[in-house]
Write an enzyme that holds these catalytic residues in place. Structure first.
Site, mmCIF file in Angstrom:
data_model
loop_
_atom_site.group_PDB
_atom_site.id
_atom_site.type_symbol
_atom_site.label_atom_id
_atom_site.label_comp_id
_atom_site.label_asym_id
_atom_site.label_seq_id
_atom_site.Cartn_x
_atom_site.Cartn_y
_atom_site.Cartn_z
ATOM 1 N N GLN A 122 -14.656 4.154 -30.587
ATOM 2 C CA GLN A 122 -15.323 5.279 -31.257
ATOM 3 C C GLN A 122 -15.877 4.856 -32.618
ATOM 4 O O GLN A 122 -17.013 5.174 -32.967
ATOM 5 C CB GLN A 122 -14.311 6.431 -31.413
ATOM 6 C CG GLN A 122 -14.921 7.738 -31.834
ATOM 7 C CD GLN A 122 -15.786 8.350 -30.718
ATOM 8 O OE1 GLN A 122 -15.712 7.944 -29.556
ATOM 9 N NE2 GLN A 122 -16.613 9.310 -31.084
ATOM 10 N N GLY A 169 -18.991 2.734 -32.439
ATOM 11 C CA GLY A 169 -20.210 3.335 -31.901
ATOM 12 C C GLY A 169 -20.720 2.588 -30.683
ATOM 13 O O GLY A 169 -19.955 1.878 -30.014
ATOM 14 N N GLU A 199 4.031 -2.739 -13.485
ATOM 15 C CA GLU A 199 5.423 -2.975 -13.932
ATOM 16 C C GLU A 199 6.083 -1.675 -14.388
ATOM 17 O O GLU A 199 6.818 -1.639 -15.386
ATOM 18 C CB GLU A 199 5.468 -4.071 -15.002
ATOM 19 C CG GLU A 199 5.069 -5.410 -14.405
ATOM 20 C CD GLU A 199 5.253 -6.593 -15.316
ATOM 21 O OE1 GLU A 199 6.271 -6.633 -16.025
ATOM 22 O OE2 GLU A 199 4.385 -7.473 -15.278
ATOM 23 N N TRP A 223 -2.383 -5.398 -4.416
ATOM 24 C CA TRP A 223 -2.497 -5.491 -5.883
ATOM 25 C C TRP A 223 -1.609 -6.613 -6.428
ATOM 26 O O TRP A 223 -0.884 -6.407 -7.414
ATOM 27 C CB TRP A 223 -2.120 -4.165 -6.566
ATOM 28 C CG TRP A 223 -2.856 -2.998 -6.033
ATOM 29 C CD1 TRP A 223 -4.202 -2.793 -6.084
ATOM 30 C CD2 TRP A 223 -2.289 -1.867 -5.358
ATOM 31 N NE1 TRP A 223 -4.507 -1.602 -5.471
ATOM 32 C CE2 TRP A 223 -3.351 -1.022 -5.024
ATOM 33 C CE3 TRP A 223 -0.993 -1.496 -5.008
ATOM 34 C CZ2 TRP A 223 -3.150 0.175 -4.345
ATOM 35 C CZ3 TRP A 223 -0.791 -0.313 -4.340
ATOM 36 C CH2 TRP A 223 -1.868 0.517 -4.011
ATOM 37 N N PRO A 239 0.828 -1.217 0.000
ATOM 38 C CA PRO A 239 0.000 0.000 0.000
ATOM 39 C C PRO A 239 0.861 1.266 0.000
ATOM 40 O O PRO A 239 0.517 2.251 -0.652
ATOM 41 C CB PRO A 239 -0.812 -0.122 1.294
ATOM 42 C CG PRO A 239 -0.844 -1.583 1.591
ATOM 43 C CD PRO A 239 0.439 -2.150 1.064
ATOM 44 N N GLY A 283 4.591 1.501 -4.234
ATOM 45 C CA GLY A 283 4.225 1.023 -5.565
ATOM 46 C C GLY A 283 5.353 1.338 -6.529
ATOM 47 O O GLY A 283 6.310 0.569 -6.664
HETATM 48 C C1 FAD Z 1 -3.987 -4.933 -12.678
HETATM 49 C C2 FAD Z 1 -2.778 -4.746 -11.810
HETATM 50 C C3 FAD Z 1 -1.974 -5.845 -11.522
HETATM 51 C C4 FAD Z 1 -0.874 -5.719 -10.668
HETATM 52 N N1 FAD Z 1 -0.139 -6.839 -10.361
HETATM 53 C C5 FAD Z 1 0.915 -6.728 -9.507
HETATM 54 C C6 FAD Z 1 1.658 -7.908 -9.115
HETATM 55 O O1 FAD Z 1 1.370 -9.033 -9.572
HETATM 56 N N2 FAD Z 1 2.665 -7.766 -8.242
HETATM 57 C C7 FAD Z 1 3.015 -6.568 -7.711
HETATM 58 O O2 FAD Z 1 3.945 -6.525 -6.919
HETATM 59 N N3 FAD Z 1 2.330 -5.431 -8.046
HETATM 60 C C8 FAD Z 1 1.292 -5.480 -8.923
HETATM 61 N N4 FAD Z 1 0.562 -4.366 -9.263
HETATM 62 C C9 FAD Z 1 0.885 -3.095 -8.609
HETATM 63 C C10 FAD Z 1 1.645 -2.165 -9.542
HETATM 64 O O3 FAD Z 1 2.938 -2.634 -9.745
HETATM 65 C C11 FAD Z 1 1.585 -0.754 -8.942
HETATM 66 O O4 FAD Z 1 0.253 -0.310 -9.054
HETATM 67 C C12 FAD Z 1 2.547 0.187 -9.637
HETATM 68 O O5 FAD Z 1 3.874 -0.103 -9.292
HETATM 69 C C13 FAD Z 1 2.254 1.656 -9.299
HETATM 70 O O6 FAD Z 1 2.197 1.818 -7.923
HETATM 71 P P1 FAD Z 1 0.953 2.570 -7.247
HETATM 72 O O7 FAD Z 1 -0.281 1.998 -7.830
HETATM 73 O O8 FAD Z 1 1.137 2.536 -5.785
HETATM 74 O O9 FAD Z 1 1.045 4.043 -7.768
HETATM 75 P P2 FAD Z 1 2.015 5.194 -7.202
HETATM 76 O O10 FAD Z 1 3.399 4.696 -7.056
HETATM 77 O O11 FAD Z 1 1.364 5.824 -6.034
HETATM 78 O O12 FAD Z 1 1.992 6.206 -8.417
HETATM 79 C C14 FAD Z 1 0.769 6.878 -8.802
HETATM 80 C C15 FAD Z 1 1.057 7.665 -10.034
HETATM 81 O O13 FAD Z 1 2.023 8.681 -9.740
HETATM 82 C C16 FAD Z 1 2.805 8.941 -10.853
HETATM 83 N N5 FAD Z 1 4.228 8.631 -10.565
HETATM 84 C C17 FAD Z 1 4.718 7.687 -9.756
HETATM 85 N N6 FAD Z 1 6.066 7.681 -9.766
HETATM 86 C C18 FAD Z 1 6.438 8.682 -10.582
HETATM 87 C C19 FAD Z 1 7.694 9.181 -11.014
HETATM 88 N N7 FAD Z 1 8.852 8.639 -10.597
HETATM 89 N N8 FAD Z 1 7.689 10.217 -11.862
HETATM 90 C C20 FAD Z 1 6.529 10.792 -12.307
HETATM 91 N N9 FAD Z 1 5.310 10.344 -11.941
HETATM 92 C C21 FAD Z 1 5.264 9.294 -11.094
HETATM 93 C C22 FAD Z 1 2.286 8.007 -11.974
HETATM 94 O O14 FAD Z 1 1.303 8.673 -12.725
HETATM 95 C C23 FAD Z 1 1.657 6.884 -11.195
HETATM 96 O O15 FAD Z 1 0.683 6.148 -11.945
HETATM 97 C C24 FAD Z 1 -0.535 -4.460 -10.118
HETATM 98 C C25 FAD Z 1 -1.329 -3.342 -10.441
HETATM 99 C C26 FAD Z 1 -2.440 -3.475 -11.264
HETATM 100 C C27 FAD Z 1 -3.267 -2.270 -11.581
#
Ligand code: FAD
Length: 385
Positions: free
Chosen positions: A329, A332, A356, A151, A120, A123
């Protein structure tokens, strides 16, 4: 492969994969329950030998498998990719005992793997992960895992997890250890998450889960390398998944616009429609070439893999979003009906721009690599001419 096209054997293999996906995998995918691991589908991927290919193929063949399956059955594509992501650390860093215990089941589709890095509070900044691996107080040299993962694809139904835990507090990427944690370890629980994409995914909670030296993947405190090595291999292949979805959306659009009557002709006779379709094809092909080039660079051990893999993932996932949206789009209203291919792709295509490495993180990687490669003195480029 030449610089621009696949050799005939690979082209034929891709066609064969698309047929297998349509005839043998899609019927099983359709019987699956959204949000849950589809074990008959995973077993069929094993029976067809595709899970074995995960561990014998290079990056390019991995991309071709993902692209071809995605074109016809995204559920099969995702099930395949998750087996690879979860089990690659065991394949590449596991001991003989770990590999013998887990990989045969992964290859035949009897055991489901998962890759548990995100939390949490960690990421994109994965090196901030906080799940603790604390030495057991009895002095046995064992650890207890305490904390949360979030996630995690295939959680909580996977049979084992590659878990990245903090063994050195405050040490960032240097103090992380990778552990292979079987799902039945005491103290390990999880819950499913209901997300936009039809993807089995959930949280994991670790309440003093016991692990020993036999569960370590690679070396203690060097687990971040295990994670990054795995992601470097898989990053271009996320782009391949996106290219497969873009191609499916493009094919559907060609068929629809050629057949749909409008204004005394077919939709395709409208120049704006035809040019939109051309743009979709142009961008899809550009993304495909970049994915193949990045994967080939990985297979050749080229020095610029991080930059090329980031470029390929970024371009392909953003392109697929564009192409699928344009396809919606041009179809439709019917594209938004529940169960329509494009409704499905519209939900599927969003997440790869986040996981990733979000698109912004890929840009950060590309920029870092560019500055690392560039001459260090501001006047050096001029002098060198
Ligand atoms: C369908 C799905 C499957 C997943 N499967 C896995 C899995 O199997 N194993 C696993 O470990 N994780 C998994 N994840 C987690 C995924 O790796 C994270 O969601 C991802 O690393 C982004 O972390 P966060 O969601 O906490 O977003 P945050 O790190 O909070 O980032 C939010 C947003 O901030 C911006 N941001 C972040 N960093 C930067 C930067 N350096 N520069 C500029 N902008 C930035 C981007 O717009 C980003 O989308 C999964 C996620 C999804 C949606």
């Amino acid at each position: 492969m030449t610089a621009f096209s696949l050799d005939p054997a690979r082209t034929a293999w891709c066609a064969e994969l698309r047929t297998l996906a349509a005839e043998q995998l899609r019927p099983l995918a359709e019987k699956g329950e959204p949000g849950h691991v589809n074990r008959p589908l995973v077993a069929e991927l094993g029976r067809l030998g595709l899970l074995t290919r995960l561990f014998t193929s290079g990056a390019l063949d991995l991309c071709l498998m993902r692209e071809s399956l995605a074109q016809t059955c995204t559920e099969a594509e995702t099930a395949l990719a998750l087996q690879g992501l979860g089990a690659h650390p065991v394949h590449a860093y596991g001991t003989a005992a770990q590999r013998d215990r887990w990989l045969p089941g992964v290859r035949d589709g009897a055991l489901v793997a998962a890759f548990a890095l995100s939390e949490p509070g960690a990421g994109s900044d994965a090196a901030a992960l906080a799940l603790r691996a604390e030495p057991d107080p009895d002095g046995s040299g064992h650890w207890r895992l305490t904390g949360e993962k979030c996630w995690i694809s295939n959680a909580p139904e996977a049979d084992f997890y590659t878990v990245f835990a903090r063994t050195v507090p405050g040490a960032g990427a240097r103090g992380v250890t990778a552990f292979l944690v079987p799902a039945d370890r005491p103290g390990l629980t999880g819950a499913p998450l209901d997300m936009l994409s039809p993807h089995p995914i959930g949280t994991l909670a670790f309440d003093a889960v016991p692990v020993t030296a036999d569960d370590v993947l690679g070396e203690p405190d060097r687990g971040f390398r295990v994670a990054m090595h795995t992601l470097n291999l898989f990053r271009p292949s996320v782009g391949a998944f996106a290219v497969g979805m873009a191609q499916a959306a493009l094919d559907a659009t060609l068929a629809h616009t050629a057949g749909r009557d409008a204004f005394g002709g077919k939709l395709k006779d409208l120049q704006t429609v035809a040019h939109q379709v051309a743009e979709m094809a142009l961008r899809t092909e550009a993304a495909r070439l970049m994915v193949y080039a990045a994967a080939a660079a990985y297979d050749e051990g080229a020095p610029d893999v991080p930059k090329r893999a980031a470029m390929a993932k970024l371009l392909a996932t953003e392109t697929a979003q564009y192409v699928v949206d344009a396809a919606v789009q041009l179809h439709g209203a019917r594209a938004l009906s529940r169960g329509h291919l494009l409704e499905h792709l519209y939900r599927e295509v969003r997440a790869p721009r986040i996981y990733e490495g979000a698109s912004e993180v890929q840009r950060a990687v590309i920029a870092k690599e560019l500055y690392r490669e560039a001459p260090t003195r501001p006047d050096a480029a001029v002098e060198d001419q």
